[in-house]
Design a protein around this motif. Sequence first.
Motif, PDB file in Angstrom:
ATOM      1  N   ARG A  79       0.849  -1.191   0.000  1.00 54.19           N
ATOM      2  CA  ARG A  79       0.000   0.000   0.000  1.00 54.19           C
ATOM      3  C   ARG A  79       0.886   1.243   0.000  1.00 54.19           C
ATOM      4  NH1 ARG A  79      -5.673   0.494   2.744  1.00 54.19           N
ATOM      5  NH2 ARG A  79      -5.966  -0.736   0.866  1.00 54.19           N
ATOM      6  N   PHE A  80       0.462   2.236  -0.799  1.00 53.33           N
ATOM      7  CA  PHE A  80       1.160   3.513  -0.903  1.00 53.33           C
ATOM      8  C   PHE A  80       0.171   4.621  -0.587  1.00 53.33           C
ATOM      9  CE2 PHE A  80       3.315   0.503  -3.558  1.00 53.33           C
ATOM     10  CZ  PHE A  80       4.650   0.724  -3.267  1.00 53.33           C
ATOM     11  N   TRP A  81       0.578   5.572   0.236  1.00 53.71           N
ATOM     12  CA  TRP A  81      -0.265   6.682   0.663  1.00 53.71           C
ATOM     13  C   TRP A  81       0.277   7.958   0.028  1.00 53.71           C
ATOM     14  CZ3 TRP A  81       1.451   2.704   3.621  1.00 53.71           C
ATOM     15  CH2 TRP A  81       0.488   1.899   4.231  1.00 53.71           C
ATOM     16  N   PHE A  82      -0.649   8.894  -0.287  1.00 49.38           N
ATOM     17  CA  PHE A  82      -0.262  10.123  -0.981  1.00 49.38           C
ATOM     18  C   PHE A  82      -0.564  11.357  -0.154  1.00 49.38           C
ATOM     19  CE2 PHE A  82      -1.716   7.015  -4.214  1.00 49.38           C
ATOM     20  CZ  PHE A  82      -0.459   6.681  -4.689  1.00 49.38           C
ATOM     21  N   CYS A  83       0.209  12.395  -0.418  1.00 52.48           N
ATOM     22  CA  CYS A  83       0.067  13.643   0.327  1.00 52.48           C
ATOM     23  C   CYS A  83      -1.059  14.517  -0.199  1.00 52.48           C
ATOM     24  CB  CYS A  83       1.384  14.418   0.329  1.00 52.48           C
ATOM     25  SG  CYS A  83       1.975  14.917  -1.301  1.00 52.48           S
ATOM     26  N   CYS A  84      -1.453  14.325  -1.467  1.00 54.58           N
ATOM     27  CA  CYS A  84      -2.499  15.159  -2.048  1.00 54.58           C
ATOM     28  C   CYS A  84      -3.200  14.413  -3.180  1.00 54.58           C
ATOM     29  CB  CYS A  84      -1.922  16.478  -2.560  1.00 54.58           C
ATOM     30  SG  CYS A  84      -0.822  16.279  -3.971  1.00 54.58           S
ATOM     31  N   ALA A  85      -4.302  14.988  -3.652  1.00 48.01           N
ATOM     32  CA  ALA A  85      -5.111  14.351  -4.693  1.00 48.01           C
ATOM     33  C   ALA A  85      -4.372  14.242  -6.020  1.00 48.01           C
ATOM     34  CB  ALA A  85      -6.416  15.123  -4.874  1.00 48.01           C
ATOM     35  N   GLY A  86      -3.410  15.083  -6.282  1.00 45.86           N
ATOM     36  CA  GLY A  86      -2.672  15.034  -7.533  1.00 45.86           C
ATOM     37  C   GLY A  86      -1.698  13.877  -7.624  1.00 45.86           C
ATOM     38  N   CYS A  87      -1.293  13.338  -6.512  1.00 44.62           N
ATOM     39  CA  CYS A  87      -0.292  12.267  -6.517  1.00 44.62           C
ATOM     40  C   CYS A  87      -0.859  10.915  -6.946  1.00 44.62           C
ATOM     41  CB  CYS A  87       0.380  12.159  -5.155  1.00 44.62           C
ATOM     42  SG  CYS A  87       1.465  13.560  -4.806  1.00 44.62           S
ATOM     43  N   GLY A  88      -2.126  10.654  -6.670  1.00 40.08           N
ATOM     44  CA  GLY A  88      -2.737   9.383  -7.070  1.00 40.08           C
ATOM     45  C   GLY A  88      -2.692   9.171  -8.575  1.00 40.08           C
ATOM     46  N   PRO A  89      -3.167  10.140  -9.374  1.00 38.03           N
ATOM     47  CA  PRO A  89      -3.108   9.976 -10.831  1.00 38.03           C
ATOM     48  C   PRO A  89      -1.673   9.878 -11.362  1.00 38.03           C
ATOM     49  CG  PRO A  89      -4.747  11.611 -10.253  1.00 38.03           C
ATOM     50  CD  PRO A  89      -3.993  11.268  -8.990  1.00 38.03           C
ATOM     51  N   ALA A  90      -0.745  10.605 -10.765  1.00 35.35           N
ATOM     52  CA  ALA A  90       0.660  10.503 -11.190  1.00 35.35           C
ATOM     53  C   ALA A  90       1.178   9.090 -10.924  1.00 35.35           C
ATOM     54  CB  ALA A  90       1.513  11.538 -10.468  1.00 35.35           C
ATOM     55  N   PHE A  91       0.837   8.527  -9.776  1.00 38.23           N
ATOM     56  CA  PHE A  91       1.228   7.175  -9.430  1.00 38.23           C
ATOM     57  C   PHE A  91       0.589   6.180 -10.394  1.00 38.23           C
ATOM     58  CE2 PHE A  91       0.820   3.145  -7.160  1.00 38.23           C
ATOM     59  CZ  PHE A  91       2.053   3.002  -6.562  1.00 38.23           C
ATOM     60  N   ASP A  92      -0.692   6.371 -10.692  1.00 42.72           N
ATOM     61  CA  ASP A  92      -1.417   5.480 -11.604  1.00 42.72           C
ATOM     62  C   ASP A  92      -0.768   5.430 -12.994  1.00 42.72           C
ATOM     63  OD1 ASP A  92      -3.244   4.966  -9.577  1.00 42.72           O
ATOM     64  OD2 ASP A  92      -4.734   6.377 -10.347  1.00 42.72           O
ATOM     65  N   ALA A  93      -0.219   6.559 -13.438  1.00 45.98           N
ATOM     66  CA  ALA A  93       0.378   6.650 -14.756  1.00 45.98           C
ATOM     67  C   ALA A  93       1.696   5.873 -14.857  1.00 45.98           C
ATOM     68  CB  ALA A  93       0.611   8.114 -15.131  1.00 45.98           C
TER      69      ALA A  93
END
Length: 80
Positions: free
Chosen positions: A57-71
Amino acid sequence: MTSSTPSTETPAQDLHLGARPEQGESPIAYCPVMAGTPVVKAEAEAKGLFRDYDGERFWFCCAGCGPAFDAAPAKYAHAG
């Protein structure tokens, strides 16, 4: 009679940008996209700011990081 209590202070953890510290069982994680940015796991999970990838599991600091991770999940999951 005075009582003395031992100090419970711990030294500050060194953060190195670019290297992802071990996540372990700590309530704090570090965002894999914004390397070195601390994240409170429970708060991130409540906001949906996490992804499961390759059994971890990876946790993100903001909403923008999830899509960057997904890419490019492998880029971020295995960095450091």
